[in-house]
Design an enzyme around this catalytic site. Structure first.
Site, short mmCIF file in Angstrom:
data_model
loop_
_atom_site.label_atom_id
_atom_site.label_comp_id
_atom_site.label_asym_id
_atom_site.label_seq_id
_atom_site.Cartn_x
_atom_site.Cartn_y
_atom_site.Cartn_z
N LYS A 104 0.86 -1.19 0.00
CA LYS A 104 0.00 0.00 0.00
C LYS A 104 0.89 1.23 0.00
O LYS A 104 2.05 1.17 0.43
CB LYS A 104 -0.90 0.02 1.24
CG LYS A 104 -2.15 0.84 1.08
CD LYS A 104 -3.27 0.09 0.37
CE LYS A 104 -4.51 0.92 0.18
NZ LYS A 104 -5.66 0.10 -0.25
P1 NAD Z 1 -12.87 7.77 -2.73
O1 NAD Z 1 -11.85 8.79 -2.39
O2 NAD Z 1 -13.26 7.61 -4.15
O3 NAD Z 1 -14.20 8.00 -1.86
C1 NAD Z 1 -14.20 8.10 -0.47
C2 NAD Z 1 -15.53 8.68 -0.03
O4 NAD Z 1 -15.64 8.66 1.38
C3 NAD Z 1 -15.74 10.12 -0.46
O5 NAD Z 1 -17.10 10.31 -0.81
C4 NAD Z 1 -15.40 10.92 0.81
O6 NAD Z 1 -16.02 12.18 0.83
C5 NAD Z 1 -15.97 9.98 1.83
N1 NAD Z 1 -15.45 10.12 3.18
C6 NAD Z 1 -14.17 10.23 3.59
N2 NAD Z 1 -14.11 10.30 4.92
C7 NAD Z 1 -15.38 10.23 5.35
C8 NAD Z 1 -15.99 10.22 6.62
N3 NAD Z 1 -15.26 10.31 7.73
N4 NAD Z 1 -17.34 10.11 6.69
C9 NAD Z 1 -18.09 10.00 5.58
N5 NAD Z 1 -17.57 9.98 4.36
C10 NAD Z 1 -16.24 10.10 4.25
O7 NAD Z 1 -12.30 6.39 -2.15
P2 NAD Z 1 -12.77 4.91 -2.52
O8 NAD Z 1 -11.84 4.39 -3.56
O9 NAD Z 1 -14.23 4.88 -2.73
O10 NAD Z 1 -12.39 4.16 -1.17
C11 NAD Z 1 -13.29 4.08 -0.07
C12 NAD Z 1 -12.86 2.93 0.82
O11 NAD Z 1 -12.89 1.71 0.07
C13 NAD Z 1 -11.43 3.01 1.37
O12 NAD Z 1 -11.40 2.40 2.65
C14 NAD Z 1 -10.63 2.18 0.39
O13 NAD Z 1 -9.43 1.69 0.94
C15 NAD Z 1 -11.63 1.06 0.13
N6 NAD Z 1 -11.42 0.31 -1.10
C16 NAD Z 1 -11.35 0.94 -2.30
C17 NAD Z 1 -11.15 0.18 -3.45
C18 NAD Z 1 -11.11 0.81 -4.81
O14 NAD Z 1 -11.02 0.05 -5.79
N7 NAD Z 1 -11.19 2.11 -4.95
C19 NAD Z 1 -11.01 -1.21 -3.35
C20 NAD Z 1 -11.13 -1.82 -2.10
C21 NAD Z 1 -11.33 -1.06 -0.98
#
Ligand code: NAD
Length: 416
Positions: A104
């Site tokens: 990561k």
């Molecule tokens: P992103 O940046 O596209 O979206 C994150 C969202 O969460 C945004 O809408 C942001 O405003 C919101 N957010 C952040 N902090 C917040 C809080 N305290 N309360 C409410 N909303 C909040 O990121 P993403 O890619 O959607 O990732 C989200 C989660 O999913 C992370 O934990 C990431 O590690 C996990 N994840 C992502 C992927 C991927 O393919 N993108 C894969 C597996 C896991």
């Protein structure tokens, strides 16, 4: 008090180590990250001043293959968070039986304060600083919070320029035009949807009749919200970092997506009966499915007791602490763990990686068919083991994932 995600990750490992009687030498090794790189990134800002940023790239385990894991840009990024996320990637790739390890990366930065040009310079310089650490046979980054296909395109460009040849396989989650895979940008949410269908089937619930609350409206949250809304689920609450929206009658997700595209934040969306609620109230909402899809340590011993749902589907990585897990278990709430529920992202990343190696690209139908096949197989394995051992889905997923890595270490031995 701040919860240290790396301590959480190590606690989860200790719990499963006990369950499977893990060789103490292997347990000791798995507590540590194999390689850690911290870099300082000097950036000339648009106003001509120089600003320093801190970035990390961590390899937790490379025992099964090159490292795999996203790059996160957030003001909360710190080394303990990146180490935890790298460890969770080791378990996720192992659970899916992929020939990959866990890694990561991240930069401590508030992306809202940077222009696009500044973000590009930040990404390019970070890439140079970690260039010897990454590569198609070493470690393959992907998008995570606040990074996307454009970030990956810049990363791939810098890496390729330095190598003197185009190397699409150095990152996944790239734009399709430069070697990305169809279906990658929606893969995590699509995978979550398949897993939601599977768990509802097991529990005798009709997914389309469920009421749902979702934390996060980004790459993961948006896709799962849209898919559930379109089959008829009532999305009673959804949040981003600007606000938490609630409506007893359900929120029109198609409209909210258009709003977010236009205004970047959801806080001023006030249609019909939609109102803003507090974070504390969000976790008290009565619903069928709660989907944390934002960040880690959201469900803790402080709020777990009040959670009132049937299923928690972990879209985010590490949203639930071990203390909260225990409370949820006693309350009879089914938690579908992150390393299973959100693993569609790394799975399609793996498909992208092998498409790049072969320079042969699949159509979307094949991507989604393979995504569903591999995810549902992992789901069945986890579900069956949880029934056999009478343990939670998290414990079953960890038993399979950690045992896979432990076996690989045993076979390779402890060099020298
Ligand atoms: P992103 O940046 O596209 O979206 C994150 C969202 O969460 C945004 O809408 C942001 O405003 C919101 N957010 C952040 N902090 C917040 C809080 N305290 N309360 C409410 N909303 C909040 O990121 P993403 O890619 O959607 O990732 C989200 C989660 O999913 C992370 O934990 C990431 O590690 C996990 N994840 C992502 C992927 C991927 O393919 N993108 C894969 C597996 C896991």
């Amino acid at each position: 008090m701040e919860i240290n995600p790396y301590e959480v990750a190590k606690k989860q490992l200790a719990i499963v180590a006990k369950e499977i009687n893990l060789d103490p030498n292997i347990h000791e090794r798995l507590k540590y990250c194999q390689r850690i790189l911290t870099v300082s990134i000097p950036i000339i800002m648009d106003n001509g001043s120089l600003q320093m940023f801190e970035g990390h790239r961590v390899h937790h385990s490379l025992v099964k293959g090159p490292g795999k894991g996203g790059i996160r840009y957030s003001k909360n990024v710190n080394l303990n968070e990146v180490k935890a996320l790298a460890m969770w990637m080791t378990w996720k790739t192992s659970l899916l039986k992929l020939p990959l390890g866990g890694a990561k990366g991240g930069i401590k930065v508030d992306v809202k304060k940077l222009s696009k040009a500044e973000l590009e310079r930040l990404t390019r310089r970070y890439t140079v600083e970690i260039i010897n650490f990454i590569g198609p046979d070493k470690d393959i980054p992907a998008p995570d919070m606040n990074t996307d296909s454009q970030t990956m395109a810049w990363l791939m460009d810098v890496y390729s320029m330095h190598k003197g040849v185009t190397v699409p396989g150095v990152v996944t989650g790239k734009p399709v035009e430069i070697g990305g895979s169809l279906g990658r940008s929606t893969a995590t949410g699509t995978g979550l949807f398949f897993i939601a269908e599977a768990i509802c089937l097991k529990m005798g619930l009709n997914l389309s009749e469920m009421t749902v609350a979702i934390q996060g409206f980004g790459k993961v949250g948006k896709v799962i919200a849209e898919k559930l809304y379109n089959i008829g689920c009532k999305i009673i609450a959804i949040s981003d970092s600007s606000a938490i929206l609630y409506s007893e009658d359900g929120i029109n997700i198609n409209e909210l997506m258009q709003w977010k595209d236009k205004y970047k934040e959801i806080k001023d969306y006030k249609k019909n009966s939609v109102q803003n609620i507090s974070n504390m109230d969000f976790f008290k909402l009565k619903c069928d499915i709660l989907i944390p899809a934002a960040t880690e340590n959201q469900i803790t011993k402080e709020n777990a007791e009040e959670i009132d749902c049937k299923i928690i589907l972990e879209g985010a990585n590490g949203p639930t602490t071990p203390d909260a897990d225990e409370i949820l278990k006693n309350k009879g709430i089914t938690v579908v763990p992150d390393i299973l529920a959100n693993s569609g992202g790394v799975l399609v990343s793996y498909f992208e990686y092998i498409q790049d190696i072969n320079a042969y690209f699949w159509d979307l139908e094949r991507i989604n068919k393979e995504l569903k096949r591999v995810l549902l197989k992992a789901f069945e394995d986890v579900y069956t083991l949880s029934q056999e051992r009478k343990v939670t889905l998290r414990m079953a997923a960890y038993v399979l994932a950690v045992s896979g890595v432990a076996e690989a270490i045993k076979l390779r031995g402890h060099y020298p």
